[in-house]
Design an enzyme around this catalytic site. Sequence first.
Site, PDB file in Angstrom:
ATOM      1  N   GLU A 118      28.030  43.874  46.130  1.00 60.13           N
ATOM      2  CA  GLU A 118      26.872  43.719  45.239  1.00 60.13           C
ATOM      3  C   GLU A 118      27.014  42.464  44.383  1.00 60.13           C
ATOM      4  O   GLU A 118      28.103  41.913  44.249  1.00 60.13           O
ATOM      5  CB  GLU A 118      26.736  44.958  44.354  1.00 60.13           C
ATOM      6  CG  GLU A 118      27.900  45.138  43.393  1.00 60.13           C
ATOM      7  CD  GLU A 118      27.891  46.513  42.716  1.00 60.13           C
ATOM      8  OE1 GLU A 118      27.437  47.471  43.345  1.00 60.13           O
ATOM      9  OE2 GLU A 118      28.357  46.591  41.578  1.00 60.13           O
ATOM     10  N   LYS A 120      27.523  39.966  41.313  1.00 63.01           N
ATOM     11  CA  LYS A 120      28.207  40.011  40.015  1.00 63.01           C
ATOM     12  C   LYS A 120      27.268  39.370  39.014  1.00 63.01           C
ATOM     13  O   LYS A 120      27.068  38.157  38.997  1.00 63.01           O
ATOM     14  CB  LYS A 120      29.536  39.252  40.075  1.00 63.01           C
ATOM     15  CG  LYS A 120      30.334  39.372  38.785  1.00 63.01           C
ATOM     16  CD  LYS A 120      31.725  38.784  38.949  1.00 63.01           C
ATOM     17  CE  LYS A 120      32.601  39.044  37.728  1.00 63.01           C
ATOM     18  NZ  LYS A 120      32.077  38.468  36.510  1.00 63.01           N
TER      19      LYS A 120
HETATM   20  S1  IVH Z   1      32.323  46.610  37.980  1.00 60.64           S
HETATM   21  C1  IVH Z   1      35.519  49.226  36.620  1.00 60.64           C
HETATM   22  N1  IVH Z   1      30.195  45.488  38.975  1.00 60.64           N
HETATM   23  O1  IVH Z   1      31.956  41.431  35.518  1.00 60.64           O
HETATM   24  C2  IVH Z   1      34.580  48.256  37.166  1.00 60.64           C
HETATM   25  N2  IVH Z   1      31.192  44.523  37.064  1.00 60.64           N
HETATM   26  O2  IVH Z   1      34.449  39.973  35.314  1.00 60.64           O
HETATM   27  C3  IVH Z   1      34.398  47.086  36.305  1.00 60.64           C
HETATM   28  N3  IVH Z   1      30.030  42.562  36.231  1.00 60.64           N
HETATM   29  O3  IVH Z   1      33.342  43.440  33.043  1.00 60.64           O
HETATM   30  C4  IVH Z   1      33.141  46.386  36.442  1.00 60.64           C
HETATM   31  N4  IVH Z   1      28.417  42.556  37.721  1.00 60.64           N
HETATM   32  O4  IVH Z   1      30.841  42.786  32.890  1.00 60.64           O
HETATM   33  C5  IVH Z   1      31.140  45.449  38.015  1.00 60.64           C
HETATM   34  N5  IVH Z   1      28.293  44.602  39.942  1.00 60.64           N
HETATM   35  C6  IVH Z   1      29.229  44.572  38.993  1.00 60.64           C
HETATM   36  C7  IVH Z   1      29.234  43.579  37.996  1.00 60.64           C
HETATM   37  C8  IVH Z   1      30.255  43.590  37.049  1.00 60.64           C
HETATM   38  C9  IVH Z   1      28.916  41.961  36.661  1.00 60.64           C
HETATM   39  C10 IVH Z   1      30.812  42.096  35.093  1.00 60.64           C
HETATM   40  C11 IVH Z   1      31.266  43.178  34.159  1.00 60.64           C
HETATM   41  C12 IVH Z   1      32.752  43.082  34.225  1.00 60.64           C
HETATM   42  C13 IVH Z   1      32.947  41.648  34.567  1.00 60.64           C
HETATM   43  C14 IVH Z   1      34.300  41.330  35.109  1.00 60.64           C
END
Ligand code: IVH
Length: 690
Positions: A118, A120
């Site tokens: 997905e 980011k």
């Molecule tokens: S999962 C436990 N999914 O990226 C899972 N994070 O660099 C942790 N982020 O802190 C996050 N899109 O702010 C996840 N599809 C996505 C995301 C995402 C953006 C951000 C989020 C995270 C940061 C890490």
Amino acid sequence: MTFMTENSALLSPAAYTEAVTTAVAASAAYYGDGTTPLGDDEYDGLLRAIAAYEEAHPDEVLAQSPTGKVAGGAVQGDVPHSVPMLSLDNVFDADELTEWAAGLERRLGHPVAGWCVEPKLDGLAVAARYRDGRLVKVLTRGDGLAGEDITHAADAVVGLPPVLTEPIDVELRGEVLLTTAQFEEANRIRLAHEATPFAHPRSGASGTLRAKDRPYRIELTFFAYGAIGLDDLGHAALLEKLAVLGANTAAGTAAAPMRCETVQQVQERIDVIAGLRAGLPFGIDGVVVKADTAEDQRQAGNGSRAPRWAVARKLAAEHKVTRLLAVEWNVGRTGIIAPRAVLEPVVIDGVTVTYATLHNPSDITRRGLMIGDQVFVYRAGDVIPRVEAPLADQRTGAESPIVFPEACPRCGDAIDTSEQRWRCVRGRSCQAVASVIYAAGRDQLDIEGLGGTRAIQLVEAGLVKDVADLFTLTREQLLGLERMGETSAANLLAAIETARGAALNRVFCALGVRGTGRTMSRRIAAHFGSMAAIRAADADTLAGVDGIGTEKARVIAAELVELGPLLDKLQAQQVGTQVTEPQKPAAAADPADGGEGGGGADSAGGPLAGQAVVVTGSMTGPLAVLSRNEMNELIERAGGKASSSVSKRTTLLVAGEKAGSKRTKAEELGIRILGPEEFAVLVADLLPTP
Ligand code: IVH
């Protein structure tokens, strides 16, 4: 200051200490007011160099080192999180991702039972707590253990429902960001309130979530990607559930989360999302790859900073820091004087950026930009790159102020500075010479004898300010010009007289309306039939013309309003009014053929009725005198539809000398091909008499 690159090694304890200090300061700024003294790529490179040094010198690791800490240890909050809000580990290319996946499978002792891939999202992580389905608290990530309470900002966040569709206790987690449209709107609002525009969407989102007493409202968007309290679901199933509960997810977007079975499929999906990035309506800074099943996730577990079952495949940053070398002032076709930044070339998302827009003079003043500044350059989608904020704390004292022009850089006349966008007081006439030459061109009014030198002469003598003035010229006025004898004057006047009766499409084309060239002018003329009908058309009506989208329709409608006085003058001179264009019958106005080409006038009859014709190569025989535009006009007079490219809808190719790929393609497609002479016979009745 020197920026670290991915490969640069820190060679001494002093270099390591300096790198840690720089990274901590950058991280504090980034998570604080959203500004950044380093581009994302530079920050990532710096962190990698720090991590490499620490691996080689484990006993020298500084306590304040950002490695292993959520948000580089930069931020704290005061409301404890129910479950820590983790960050993600990063990989930077396909090999690193393969290695990471193999490592995870080694740890699990079996292959991962499916992945979810997905976008980011490039915003801020938030946790939204619901009791009995009602939103009760929203927190920022903070240091991962405790966050800041930003519940006050919730109503401005689209996609974060105040009430879920089920009365459950749950904590949604996801990203809050400004979409590209919301970012533009936010900066319009900020400028209207004399506030500094946001440098980029993320800092805008960060500032907006924290702000409490703003006299205006800025809308944001939430994308859910996780939850506490729905723990048994696999990731793809969880995302579906979040959408059912009423939260926004990336599911409806082109970069929608996708389940993949193999790492190969994961890599392919990453490439697809990376390719879509520029066109997405929101910013992404990578692609997140997650083990999909709850079982694999539980078994892999979490580290102190990041889960072991997910990783971020980072993409190159869309914003960079570079130097502002100069500001150029260009005069547009309507007399607008627009500043443009000349930059030290910088590669953003694979494209070398040397110029960027600076909006308008007051914007430069508001941003406090100086020549020599390190500036933040932003490029999203196919949007023209723009200079956002200067990095004021990086100044060396060698910067110099940006000098604003005191007179129009094109014609030297005064500048009207009463509006935000500066404009030459002559408006469109500032460009009189260029517009007159264009209007007199072969494919427009075809006025022989009115080339560059004559146009300059006429404008400088004050006889001509726009194309309509050509039709008021008298023999005496012309004879008063240098190098103008009786014969030349008579010839020129005769050519102008002929042009007075030019077909509507040519008169329209001569106006040089933005977004219209020859083909589009023919389509518009054929669609509306008269200048009066064109002028009466609003954007909606214009959008009914084959090939005009809503955006272009708006531009053309605005141009027509601006050209009102010129059109009045032309009408008074009876230019383009005697001859109306044969109009397409309404039923045939929108043929199934959506391909490029002129709108077919008089498609009911004629030797080419129903034919889609492409011309290629150079014409010989009786057609040799015709320009490509005139050939296309001829085809349309004969009832056909002219197009510039061969497709399976093409029914006839006129191939002259040196015909190349279009002929080959037509042969491949079995399309009928005629030489210029054969074609001339077909349309003989319609050929201009020599
Ligand atoms: S999962 C436990 N999914 O990226 C899972 N994070 O660099 C942790 N982020 O802190 C996050 N899109 O702010 C996840 N599809 C996505 C995301 C995402 C953006 C951000 C989020 C995270 C940061 C890490």
